[in-house]
Design a protein around this motif. Structure first.
Motif, short mmCIF file in Angstrom:
data_model
loop_
_atom_site.label_atom_id
_atom_site.label_comp_id
_atom_site.label_asym_id
_atom_site.label_seq_id
_atom_site.Cartn_x
_atom_site.Cartn_y
_atom_site.Cartn_z
N ILE A 59 -28.51 -53.15 1.42
CA ILE A 59 -29.22 -54.37 1.80
C ILE A 59 -30.66 -54.29 1.31
CG2 ILE A 59 -30.12 -55.66 3.79
CD1 ILE A 59 -27.55 -54.92 5.27
N ASP A 60 -31.07 -55.29 0.52
CA ASP A 60 -32.46 -55.37 0.05
C ASP A 60 -33.36 -56.03 1.09
OD1 ASP A 60 -31.91 -54.30 -2.57
OD2 ASP A 60 -31.02 -56.24 -3.08
N VAL A 61 -32.83 -57.05 1.75
CA VAL A 61 -33.57 -57.78 2.78
C VAL A 61 -32.72 -57.79 4.05
CG1 VAL A 61 -34.70 -59.94 3.43
CG2 VAL A 61 -34.63 -59.24 1.01
N LEU A 62 -33.19 -57.11 5.08
CA LEU A 62 -32.48 -57.09 6.36
C LEU A 62 -33.07 -58.15 7.28
CD1 LEU A 62 -30.54 -55.82 8.46
CD2 LEU A 62 -32.39 -54.24 9.05
N VAL A 63 -32.21 -59.00 7.81
CA VAL A 63 -32.65 -60.07 8.71
C VAL A 63 -32.01 -59.86 10.08
CG1 VAL A 63 -32.83 -62.55 9.08
CG2 VAL A 63 -32.77 -61.64 6.74
N VAL A 64 -32.86 -59.84 11.11
CA VAL A 64 -32.38 -59.64 12.48
C VAL A 64 -32.72 -60.88 13.31
CG1 VAL A 64 -32.49 -58.20 14.55
CG2 VAL A 64 -32.69 -57.15 12.28
N TRP A 93 -28.51 -48.14 13.31
CA TRP A 93 -28.16 -48.81 12.06
C TRP A 93 -29.33 -49.64 11.56
CZ3 TRP A 93 -27.71 -53.88 10.35
CH2 TRP A 93 -27.09 -54.05 9.12
N VAL A 94 -29.97 -50.37 12.46
CA VAL A 94 -31.13 -51.18 12.09
C VAL A 94 -32.26 -50.29 11.58
CG1 VAL A 94 -32.97 -52.69 12.97
CG2 VAL A 94 -30.59 -53.12 13.61
N ALA A 95 -32.49 -49.16 12.25
CA ALA A 95 -33.55 -48.25 11.84
C ALA A 95 -33.29 -47.72 10.43
CB ALA A 95 -33.67 -47.10 12.83
N GLN A 96 -32.09 -47.24 10.20
CA GLN A 96 -31.76 -46.65 8.91
C GLN A 96 -31.75 -47.70 7.80
OE1 GLN A 96 -28.11 -44.43 8.90
NE2 GLN A 96 -28.13 -44.09 6.70
N THR A 97 -31.10 -48.83 8.06
CA THR A 97 -31.00 -49.90 7.06
C THR A 97 -32.36 -50.49 6.76
OG1 THR A 97 -28.76 -50.40 7.86
CG2 THR A 97 -29.82 -52.05 6.47
N GLY A 98 -33.16 -50.68 7.80
CA GLY A 98 -34.50 -51.25 7.62
C GLY A 98 -35.41 -50.37 6.78
N LYS A 99 -35.31 -49.06 6.97
CA LYS A 99 -36.15 -48.14 6.20
C LYS A 99 -35.77 -48.14 4.72
CE LYS A 99 -37.06 -45.02 10.06
NZ LYS A 99 -36.70 -43.73 10.70
N GLN A 100 -34.52 -48.42 4.43
CA GLN A 100 -34.05 -48.42 3.05
C GLN A 100 -34.21 -49.78 2.37
OE1 GLN A 100 -30.00 -47.12 3.50
NE2 GLN A 100 -30.56 -44.98 3.79
N ALA A 101 -34.44 -50.83 3.15
CA ALA A 101 -34.58 -52.18 2.60
C ALA A 101 -35.96 -52.39 2.00
CB ALA A 101 -34.31 -53.21 3.70
N GLU A 102 -36.07 -53.37 1.11
CA GLU A 102 -37.37 -53.73 0.54
C GLU A 102 -38.17 -54.57 1.53
OE1 GLU A 102 -38.58 -52.65 -2.21
OE2 GLU A 102 -36.79 -51.70 -3.03
N PHE A 103 -37.47 -55.42 2.28
CA PHE A 103 -38.09 -56.28 3.28
C PHE A 103 -37.23 -56.30 4.54
CE2 PHE A 103 -39.83 -57.92 -0.66
CZ PHE A 103 -41.17 -58.10 -0.36
#
Length: 199
Positions: free
Chosen positions: A98-103, A122-132
């Motif tokens: 995921i490049d842009v994570l939207v919550v 999951w949000v923590a890990q995915t968010g750290k890897q996303a660009e935005f």
């Protein structure tokens, strides 16, 4: 690249850092935008940014637009707060990069959703890897719980801001602004204003 610029001149916006364009490679390939959907997600916070991002495929040629998809914890159908039934595209186990994570905000974003360790991790890990990373309304509670807002400026739904300030003292709460942009993170008051950060 122009298709990815966020309009920071909108009334009620706060930008606390120099706006940084995404890496060149991100402007030349399809951008993946993943929306976290859980039971009780609010329609507007989901559909407003989803609509804008999905429509980039019609306005960015010859460059690719955004590939927009939904992710739930187990990939099983969920029902929104207003009663729509949604079958997610992926679960946590098979979601693509995921490049842009939207919550978006959900009915339980301030309470039991924060106790869902699998989701928060999951949000923590995915968010750290996303660009935005972007949150709408009380989705900011989830981002803060995941540690993605520590030492950053952020906002959330106006009537929940006091609660947010008490729960997350490491976040600099900004009040009376439609949305806040701080580095790779955008947070919004939500509701009809969910369109603003997506633009």
């Amino acid at each position: 690249m122009k298709r990815f610029l966020f309009l920071l001149c909108l009334t009620g916006c706060v930008s606390t850092s120099q706006f940084k364009l995404p890496p060149p490679a991100l402007g030349q390939r399809e951008i993946s935008v993943g929306f976290l959907v859980v039971a009780g997600v609010f329609n507007t916070e989901l559909t407003a940014p989803y609509d804008l991002f999905q429509h980039t495929v019609f306005h960015t040629k010859p460059l690719p637009g955004m590939k927009v998809f939904t992710v739930s914890p187990d990939g099983q159908p969920i029902r929104t707060f207003e009663g729509l039934s949604i079958t997610p595209d992926y679960g946590f186990e098979n979601a693509p990069k995921i490049d842009v994570l939207v919550v978006p905000s959900a009915e339980l974003s301030m309470v039991s959703d924060l106790e869902n360790e699998e989701m928060v991790q999951w949000v923590a890990q995915t968010g750290k890897q996303a660009e935005f990373v972007m949150s709408l309304c009380d989705g900011a509670f989830v981002l803060a719980k995941a540690g993605l807002l520590n030492e950053r400026a952020a906002t959330t739904f106006p009537s929940d801001q006091e609660r947010f300030a008490q729960m997350f003292s490491a976040v600099r709460l900004i009040r009376r602004h439609s949305f806040v942009h701080d580095g790779p993170v955008l947070t919004s008051e939500g509701g009809a204003k969910s369109f603003d950060p997506a633009m």
